[in-house]
Design an enzyme around this catalytic site. Structure first.
Site, short mmCIF file in Angstrom:
data_model
loop_
_atom_site.label_atom_id
_atom_site.label_comp_id
_atom_site.label_asym_id
_atom_site.label_seq_id
_atom_site.Cartn_x
_atom_site.Cartn_y
_atom_site.Cartn_z
N GLU A 198 5.11 6.02 4.81
CA GLU A 198 6.57 5.94 4.77
C GLU A 198 7.21 7.27 4.40
O GLU A 198 6.67 8.03 3.61
CB GLU A 198 7.03 4.91 3.71
N HIS A 229 -5.32 8.18 -5.85
CA HIS A 229 -3.89 7.86 -5.94
C HIS A 229 -3.23 8.37 -7.22
O HIS A 229 -2.72 7.62 -8.03
CB HIS A 229 -3.66 6.35 -5.79
N TYR A 243 -7.65 -1.72 4.00
CA TYR A 243 -8.68 -1.03 4.78
C TYR A 243 -9.70 -2.00 5.37
O TYR A 243 -10.29 -1.76 6.41
CB TYR A 243 -9.38 0.03 3.92
N GLN A 255 -9.80 12.31 -5.45
CA GLN A 255 -8.52 12.94 -5.15
C GLN A 255 -7.96 13.73 -6.33
O GLN A 255 -6.86 14.26 -6.26
CB GLN A 255 -7.52 11.87 -4.72
N TYR A 287 11.08 0.36 -3.87
CA TYR A 287 10.67 0.64 -2.49
C TYR A 287 9.58 -0.30 -1.98
O TYR A 287 9.05 -0.10 -0.91
CB TYR A 287 10.27 2.11 -2.37
#
Length: 387
Positions: free
Chosen positions: A258, A164, A280, A102, A269
């Site tokens: 979210e 991430h 997963y 990523q 949060y």
């Protein structure tokens, strides 16, 4: 055109896919959404896995290419038959961009006072001792070069792995720069630890320093840049124009994506102590969806849509969309419209179902809505109203 309804706590309205014509064509199929009929025009193509975009004051558009680490310029974006992707990439980018997974060159933002200072900001996965992590840099755009490049933020710690990074950028109304960071996937518990930058939303001065009024600025054991924490992987970040509030969305694991309003400095949060998703593998991450002192999302998605990019529509060409929130969906390959009434999501509408993995969404200064498709031959698409 069929409309499918689902029995969630809100209504989801799905629309059929629209077929696009190649870039340069002057007509496209018309989509009948619930509020507006529109066509999709291909403004530019040939972008290699585009990730982020930002408009310049003259109407040109900067676009990042994640996997090749190039910053591109699309000219004449508002052209009747499409824009022009300049063949020359902009040089002067950081030398330590780490590619893979990523990672790569990620978001781009333009300083609110760009007309005076020419400052452009980029985020990326930067390599260094210990592995890689989210970084941000800024430089002055002169022709096709970012001059006087400065690294203004480096997330600590750098870690192994290629997932991430978060990395969305957005300027607040007061000129402060917000950045999302991810939990780096294998270090989820660090999202609850304010002594590092992982799994957080950061608030910086435009030079990268921590504002003195940040919630943890006076705590020597916490990172002073942290604005909120307990996030998994923020992939959308947007200022809502009518009240200047900052919003973000983040990927859940298997379910539990979210949307959150960032209206409480220092708020937790919840990730991974509370979540609406599971691992997963099917394993339980947390048995709790609520806990004292932890914020609830405005809305969550299970199953996951893998949201990416977001924008509040603030133009005049789609008056019935005014104030609505738009997000791209990577996994489910559509554009999601959240019909807003204040801070409440009244309904959701699926647009362009199956069109592509949508990586970013932007409400353009010309009143159109723009999206980037996450493809090897990625496209910049414009939604245009049909009378």
């Amino acid at each position: 055109m069929p409309i499918h309804r689902f029995s969630f706590s809100f209504t989801v309205r799905a629309l059929a896919v629209v077929l696009l014509l190649p870039a340069g064509e002057t007509r496209a199929d018309v989509v009948e959404s619930e509020a507006h009929a529109f066509r999709v025009r291909a403004v530019a193509a040939g972008l290699h896995y585009p990730w982020g975009m930002a408009f310049l004051p003259n109407g040109d558009l900067l676009v990042t290419e994640q996997r090749k680490g190039r910053l591109r310029l699309v000219k004449d974006v508002n052209g009747v038959s499409g824009g022009q992707l300049d063949p020359r990439p902009i040089t002067g980018l950081p030398a330590n961009i780490r590619f893979g997974g990523q990672g790569g060159l990620l978001d781009v933002a333009v300083h609110p006072d760009f007309a005076r200072n020419r400052l452009v900001y980029v985020s990326y996965s930067g390599s260094g001792p210990g592995g890689a992590g989210t970084e941000a840099a800024r430089g002055q755009l002169r022709g096709y070069e970012l001059e006087n490049l400065q690294t203004i933020f480096t997330a600590e710690p750098k870690t192994g792995g290629t997932g991430h990074y978060g990395s969305r950028l957005a300027f607040a109304a007061d000129g402060k720069l917000f950045i999302t960071t991810g939990d780096r996937r294998h270090r989820m518990q660090d999202a609850q630890d304010r002594s590092n930058h992982l799994g957080a939303v950061l608030r910086l001065n435009d030079d990268g320093s921590a504002p003195a009024d940040n919630p943890f600025a006076t705590r020597g054991d916490y990172k002073p840049e942290i604005y909120s924490y307990g996030h998994r992987n923020g992939q959308g970040l947007a200022l809502r124009p009518f009240d200047n509030s900052m919003w973000m969305h983040e990927h859940g694991p298997r379910g539990g994506d979210e949307v959150n309003k960032l209206d409480k400095p220092g708020a937790n949060y919840g990730w991974p102590a509370v979540t609406y998703g599971i691992d997963y593998s099917g394993a339980i991450i947390s048995a709790y969806t609520h806990a004292p002192g932890m914020e609830q999302p405005v809305v969550h998605w299970t199953p996951s849509i893998a949201p990416s990019g977001m924008a509040f529509y603030d133009g005049g060409r789609f008056p019935k969309w005014k104030g609505d929130l738009f997000a791209g969906a990577l996994k489910l390959r559509h554009l999601r419209r959240l019909e807003m009434r204040g801070d409440t999501v009244m309904a959701q509408e699926i647009l362009l179902d199956g069109i592509a993995r949508i990586r970013d969404v932007e409400s353009g200064p010309d009143g159109y809505l723009y999206i980037l498709t996450d493809e090897r031959d990625g496209r910049l698409l414009r939604l245009e109203p049909v009378e």
